[in-house]
Structures are given as structure tokens and as C-alpha cells.
Design a protein around this motif. Structure first.
Motif, PDB file in Angstrom:
ATOM      1  N   GLU A 144       0.839  -1.197   0.000  1.00 46.54           N
ATOM      2  CA  GLU A 144       0.000   0.000   0.000  1.00 46.54           C
ATOM      3  C   GLU A 144       0.879   1.254   0.000  1.00 46.54           C
ATOM      4  OE1 GLU A 144      -3.234  -0.051   2.764  1.00 46.54           O
ATOM      5  OE2 GLU A 144      -3.838   2.002   2.290  1.00 46.54           O
ATOM      6  N   ASP A 178      -3.705   4.413  -2.399  1.00 43.83           N
ATOM      7  CA  ASP A 178      -4.677   4.928  -1.435  1.00 43.83           C
ATOM      8  C   ASP A 178      -4.706   6.445  -1.626  1.00 43.83           C
ATOM      9  OD1 ASP A 178      -5.626   6.181   1.039  1.00 43.83           O
ATOM     10  OD2 ASP A 178      -5.643   4.169   1.896  1.00 43.83           O
ATOM     11  N   HIS A 181      -3.683   8.586   1.377  1.00 44.34           N
ATOM     12  CA  HIS A 181      -2.246   8.463   1.645  1.00 44.34           C
ATOM     13  C   HIS A 181      -1.421   9.197   0.584  1.00 44.34           C
ATOM     14  CE1 HIS A 181      -3.052   4.416   3.907  1.00 44.34           C
ATOM     15  NE2 HIS A 181      -3.673   5.442   4.446  1.00 44.34           N
ATOM     16  N   HIS A 212      -7.635   2.300  -2.857  1.00 41.39           N
ATOM     17  CA  HIS A 212      -8.457   2.738  -1.730  1.00 41.39           C
ATOM     18  C   HIS A 212      -8.903   4.165  -2.020  1.00 41.39           C
ATOM     19  CE1 HIS A 212      -6.356  -0.254   1.210  1.00 41.39           C
ATOM     20  NE2 HIS A 212      -7.208  -0.845   0.396  1.00 41.39           N
ATOM     21  N   ASN A 214     -10.413   7.321  -0.570  1.00 43.82           N
ATOM     22  CA  ASN A 214     -10.711   8.063   0.661  1.00 43.82           C
ATOM     23  C   ASN A 214     -10.440   9.531   0.427  1.00 43.82           C
ATOM     24  OD1 ASN A 214     -10.910   5.553   2.285  1.00 43.82           O
ATOM     25  ND2 ASN A 214      -8.698   5.436   1.953  1.00 43.82           N
ATOM     26  N   HIS A 227      -8.373   9.721   7.258  1.00 40.34           N
ATOM     27  CA  HIS A 227      -9.339   9.624   6.164  1.00 40.34           C
ATOM     28  C   HIS A 227     -10.567  10.500   6.429  1.00 40.34           C
ATOM     29  CE1 HIS A 227      -7.760   5.262   5.337  1.00 40.34           C
ATOM     30  NE2 HIS A 227      -6.791   6.128   5.462  1.00 40.34           N
ATOM     31  N   GLU A 257     -12.584   3.366   2.520  1.00 38.07           N
ATOM     32  CA  GLU A 257     -12.197   3.174   3.934  1.00 38.07           C
ATOM     33  C   GLU A 257     -12.478   4.469   4.683  1.00 38.07           C
ATOM     34  OE1 GLU A 257      -7.985   2.587   2.828  1.00 38.07           O
ATOM     35  OE2 GLU A 257      -8.124   0.733   3.957  1.00 38.07           O
TER      36      GLU A 257
HETATM   37 FE    FE Z   1      -5.837   2.316   2.708  1.00 40.14          FE
END
Ligand code: FE
Ligand code: FE
Ligand code: ZN
Length: 301
Positions: A144, A178, A181, A212, A214, A227, A257
Motif C-alpha cells: 500500500e 490509497d 495516503h 483505496h 478516501n 481519512h 475506507e
Molecule cells: Fe488504505
């Protein structure tokens, strides 16, 4: 659009996860095979797994898009304490076995935190550990992309590339993007096409197997990792919608998420999952101004 969210893996194990995903109108999902924060793992019940598979087939959920997430406490980067490092390696090996048993192809993993050792040594620890577990398995570990909080590794493309370059079994390694992130690590999500071009040059888009989705509570490059609900953060609804509809990632599962919603903003006691409404909103392609009220209304009773 292959879209779902993080769901729980409770008493009914994978069957419970499938039921929860269906209740959100999802056609994929992500689960932990136990609590994400600890290593207590119940043994897998074959009957429940079989029923889960059947329910997935009946509801057009392709098991090859379903994602498992390894617990946070696995840290392959630091080997100061031999027993802790070996524990992480063995635990990951066990999670891979559980994925095999459940017929799950993808296991998302946080690369790890160096905590007090040099980053390049920490990266080699990750590589060593992965080469130890990625042998003779059908499971692919997805690294990730991280926010870079504390001493987290995997917040730059170069670190991800280094790990992939040094993993021997390339068929068993991939990447999970993500958006929160990436934003927090300093990648501008309003320029996602450009980001994908760079990613393709440095690592190769073929390694991306999951994303992901978010929003982020913090600004670009903040290295925070908190998030936010879709459309309620610094990335924003339009940018996230563009990412979801990106042609190059069209067959890649999108996993939400985002945080649960309190009955009031301050209320931490009663929390409701936002996923049914966030998935609907992203499918409609239109921001729902009343989403918070809709969520509270739906689960209040
Ligand atoms: Fe994640
Ligand atoms: Fe994660
Ligand atoms: Zn996160």
C-alpha cells in the motif's frame, strides 16, 4: 465499476463480510481475517466459506476482485528485535495461508516503519521478509502507498519500486494505491492522470491491483493519514470521481475506507457506516448534499 468498502469479518467470517457488502450495494469488498489491530485469529470454517462463495456468485461479486488486508501490527521493516521481526514474518505467512484457504487472491500490506534504523536497511528487511513468504503461493501481496506518517516506508514511488525490484517472485507482488495516503504524501490528486503517467514510468501500471478511495482531512503533503468521507476532505468529490472513472484503472477494485458517521458531529457512541450512500453517490456521479442526514436517517431505527 467495481466498488465496495471495508467490511467486518465477524462470527460468520467471510459469509458475514459478503452479507455486509451486499447491504451496501457493493460488488466487491475488503476485509481483515480478524481484528486489524491484533493477531487473534479464529480458525476458518469451511461451511461458512462455501456459503460465502455461493452468495458471492448469486450477487455478481467476483472473488478475484475481493481484497484482504493484513493487520497493522505486522512490521517487516524493523529487525532490531529478532523475535518481533520473525513474529511479523510468520504472521504474514499465516495470513497468506488464510487467504489461500478462502480463495482470496490479493492481500494488502503496509510496507512497514523503520523506527530508528536507516531507511535503506529497513527496505532490505522488507524485501528479505517478502522473499521468505512469497514462494509457492497463489496470493499476491499488494504494497500500500503510505502517507509517510512517522517513519513509515512506502510513501515515495522510489521506495515501492525498490521493494518490487528486489522481490524475486514478481507474480506475487503488486501495489494498492490509497488516495488519502497519496495526498498526504504530497501527490496532487487533482492531477491524477499525470500521477499515473509517472507511476507507469517508475513502477509500471500493471502492478496496480487495488485502489483505496478516501478523502483526506489534511492538506497535500501533510504526512498525517486521517481519512475523510467522500467530498468532505481536501481532495474533494470531483477529483475522487475522476479517479474512480479513470479508464486505465477500470478493472481495478475501488475500496472505500472512509470513517463512520456519528449521530451528531460530536457523538462517538453511535456510529453508522457511510458506504451504502457513498457508493450510490459515486455511481450516480453526483455529490449528495444530504448524505450525512441520509445516513443517519437510514440507520437510526
Ligand atoms: Fe488504505
Ligand atoms: Fe491500509
Ligand atoms: Zn490510512
Amino acid at each position: 465499476m467495481i466498488i465496495g468498502s471495508h467490511v467486518s469479518f465477524g462470527k460468520e467470517q467471510l459469509l458475514g463480510s459478503v452479507k455486509e457488502a451486499i447491504s451496501y450495494g457493493a460488488n466487491t469488498f475488503m476485509f481483515y481475517t480478524g481484528a486489524p489491530q491484533n493477531t487473534l485469529r479464529s480458525s476458518l470454517d469451511k461451511d461458512l466459506s462455501r456459503e460465502a462463495l455461493k452468495l458471492m456468485q448469486e450477487n455478481n461479486i467476483n472473488i478475484n476482485t475481493v481484497i484482504c488486508h493484513a493487520p497493522y501490527i505486522i512490521n517487516l521493516a524493523n529487525n532490531k528485535d529478532d523475535s518481533k521481526y520473525n513474529f511479523s514474518i510468520n504472521f504474514l505467512k499465516n495470513e497468506i495461508k488464510r487467504c489461500e484457504e478462502l480463495n482470496i487472491k490479493y492481500l494488502v500490506l503496509h510496507p512497514g516503519s523503520s523506527v530508528g534504523i536507516e531507511a535503506n536497511i529497513a527496505l532490505d528487511n522488507i524485501v528479505f521478509a517478502l522473499n521468505k513468504v512469497l514462494d509457492n503461493t497463489s496470493v499476491m501481496v499488494l504494497l500500500e502507498t503510505m502517507a509517510g506518517k512517522g517513519s513509515e516506508l512506502g510513501s515515495t514511488l522510489e521506495e515501492i519500486k525498490y521493494i518490487i525490484d528486489n522481490v524475486i517472485n514478481k507474480d506475487n507482488i503488486g501495489v494498492c494505491l490509497d488516495t488519502c495516503h497519496l495526498n498526504d504524501a504530497g501527490f496532487d490528486m487533482s492531477k491524477f492522470t499525470e500521477f499515473l503517467d509517472v507511476f507507469d514510468k517508475v513502477i509500471g501500471l500493471k502492478y496496480v491491483k487495488c485502489i483505496h478511495i478516501n478523502d483526506s482531512k489534511n492538506i497535500l503533503g501533510s504526512k498525517k493519514d486521517r481519512h475523510a468521507n467522500i467530498g468532505f476532505g481536501t481532495i474533494g468529490f470531483t477529483n475522487l470521481l475522476n479517479i474512480i472513472n479513470e479508464e486505465k484503472l477500470k478493472d481495478i477494485p475501488k475500496i472505500l475506507e472512509t470513517p463512520y458517521i456519528g449521530e451528531t458531529l460530536e457523538d462517538k457512541n453511535r456510529l453508522y457506516p457511510p458506504y451504502k450512500f457513498e457508493i450510490q453517490m459515486l455511481r450516480d456521479g453526483k455529490f449528495n448534499e444530504h448524505i450525512l442526514e441520509d445516513i443517519r436517517e437510514c440507520y437510526k431505527k
